[in-house]
Scaffold this active site. Structure first.
Site, short mmCIF file in Angstrom:
data_model
loop_
_atom_site.label_atom_id
_atom_site.label_comp_id
_atom_site.label_asym_id
_atom_site.label_seq_id
_atom_site.Cartn_x
_atom_site.Cartn_y
_atom_site.Cartn_z
N ARG A 102 -21.99 21.21 15.23
CA ARG A 102 -22.91 20.90 16.34
C ARG A 102 -23.34 19.45 16.14
O ARG A 102 -23.97 19.12 15.14
CB ARG A 102 -24.12 21.84 16.31
N HIS A 129 -20.64 22.80 25.70
CA HIS A 129 -21.09 23.93 24.87
C HIS A 129 -20.16 25.12 25.14
O HIS A 129 -20.57 26.15 25.69
CB HIS A 129 -22.54 24.27 25.23
N GLN A 132 -20.83 28.91 24.10
CA GLN A 132 -21.84 29.57 24.93
C GLN A 132 -21.21 30.17 26.18
O GLN A 132 -21.52 31.28 26.60
CB GLN A 132 -22.92 28.55 25.33
N ASP A 223 -30.52 25.66 32.82
CA ASP A 223 -30.66 25.23 31.42
C ASP A 223 -31.86 24.29 31.34
O ASP A 223 -32.38 23.83 32.38
CB ASP A 223 -29.37 24.53 30.94
N CYS A 263 -28.67 30.05 28.63
CA CYS A 263 -28.16 29.98 27.25
C CYS A 263 -29.28 30.11 26.22
O CYS A 263 -29.03 30.48 25.10
CB CYS A 263 -27.39 28.68 27.05
N ARG A 291 -23.10 36.02 21.96
CA ARG A 291 -22.69 34.85 21.16
C ARG A 291 -21.99 35.33 19.89
O ARG A 291 -20.95 34.79 19.49
CB ARG A 291 -23.91 33.99 20.80
N1 NVA Z 1 -28.48 21.69 27.01
C1 NVA Z 1 -29.15 22.20 25.84
C2 NVA Z 1 -28.52 23.47 25.38
C3 NVA Z 1 -29.17 24.09 24.18
C4 NVA Z 1 -28.49 25.31 23.68
C5 NVA Z 1 -29.13 21.14 24.75
O1 NVA Z 1 -28.08 20.49 24.59
O2 NVA Z 1 -30.14 20.95 24.09
N1 CP Z 2 -27.87 28.65 23.18
C1 CP Z 2 -27.81 28.06 21.98
O1 CP Z 2 -26.82 27.43 21.61
O2 CP Z 2 -28.91 28.26 21.20
P1 CP Z 2 -29.27 27.56 19.83
O3 CP Z 2 -29.60 26.11 20.14
O4 CP Z 2 -30.47 28.31 19.34
O5 CP Z 2 -28.12 27.65 18.90
#
Ligand code: NVA
Ligand code: CP
Length: 309
Positions: A102, A129, A132, A223, A263, A291
């Site tokens: 990540r 992502h 997800q 989101d 998500c 997930r």
């Molecule tokens: N768009 C959000 C998704 C979090 C799971 C982010 O990148 O923070």
């Molecule tokens: N939806 C998602 O990826 O959640 P986290 O940021 O908690 O991993």
């Protein structure tokens, strides 16, 4: 050897094969008939951003597959002190069987993958992502929302919007994306999705009006307005996204049996109302649980399709 960096790297048949495997693995778990499909294998999980779901689901998923997962925060590894990605990739991938990352830039993920001897999975970047979306579509399959669905994505043209574009354009369904002006999806990613759509028959509609987007839809999703790394823009974004909340008034424009996906984490009163989140149409916790199952499908598939690099 295959990596899981973006859904664009996969054919429709491959995406469905992984999802069907995930459903099979979920059934095995629920019926107590667990198969240790990755016995004694190790997954390194590199996190440069926070996480609840991604960390827990990959770690527990690996345990349930008979393997082991290591949580590596960039803060506590040499990555945080400037060790190059290409060195980190060559070291770690000699010791583990798979890596999940990540991070911020998709380019960094791709660089890591290009130096890795083992499959690399995108656990979220600024651009995408994909894991997800596998859980989201798995949830749609379970709920019978995978028969020529119309999906509305309301909000920021971010990693989630981009991943929906990839999924819809690969699988061939209708996706309407409504963002405020100035927060549209990335042009190159949209271009790729439109190219894919020519092959798959997907209908991609880009709008600035949430009401028009949601009308007659089977699935409504949104989101956060400020993703990780955009904390400084939060106040400005709250102003710019007024009118983009998914509330009961908006949901009424979708089909009566439409489902709501998110998500998570969700920010009540911003991108979604408390009422919608807690309504019977909201399937966010089934989605979150998926997930775990979807990623087990991804890991087993990548492991199976691994040749020597
Ligand atoms: N768009 C959000 C998704 C979090 C799971 C982010 O990148 O923070
Ligand atoms: N939806 C998602 O990826 O959640 P986290 O940021 O908690 O991993």
């Amino acid at each position: 050897m295959r990596h899981f960096l973006t859904l664009n790297d996969f054919t429709k048949d491959e995406i469905l094969e992984i999802l069907n495997l995930a459903i099979e693995i979920k059934d095995e778990l629920k019926s107590g008939n667990i198969k240790y499909r990755m016995k004694d294998k190790s997954l390194a999980m590199i996190f440069e951003k926070s996480s609840t779901r991604t960390r827990v689901s990959f770690e527990v998923g690996m345990t349930q597959l008979g393997g082991h997962a290591l949580f590596l925060s960039s803060k506590d590894t040499q990555l945080g002190r400037g060790e190059p990605l290409k060195d980190t990739a060559r070291v770690i991938s000699r010791m583990v069987d798979m890596v999940m990352i990540r991070t911020y830039k998709q380019k960094d993920l791709e660089e890591f993958a290009s130096y890795s001897k083992v499959p690399v999975i995108n656990g979220l970047t600024d651009e995408y992502h994909p894991v997800q979306l596998m859980a989201d579509y798995m949830t749609m399959m379970e709920l019978g929302k995978d028969k020529e669905p119309k999906v509305a994505y309301i909000g920021d043209g971010n990693n989630m919007a981009h991943s929906w574009l990839m999924l819809a354009s690969k699988l061939g369904f209708e996706l309407r994306v409504a963002t405020p002006k100035g927060y549209e999806v990335n042009d190159d990613i949209l271009h790729t999705a439109l190219q894919n759509a020519k092959v798959s028959g997907a209908k991609i509609v880009i709008l600035n009006d949430p009401k028009e987007a949601v009308k007659g839809c089977d699935v409504v999703t949104t989101d956060t307005w400020a993703s990780m790394g955009q904390e400084d823009e939060k106040a400005q974004r709250e102003r710019d996204f007024q009118g983009y909340i998914v509330d009961s008034d908006l949901m009424r424009l979708a089909k009566d049996d439409a489902i709501f996906l998110h998500c998570l984490p969700a920010y009540r009163g911003q991108e979604v109302s408390e009422e919608v989140l807690e309504s019977p149409q909201s399937v966010i916790f089934q989605e979150a649980e998926n997930r775990l199952h979807a990623q087990k499908g991804i890991m087993v598939w990548l492991d199976k399709n691994r040749g020597d690099k």
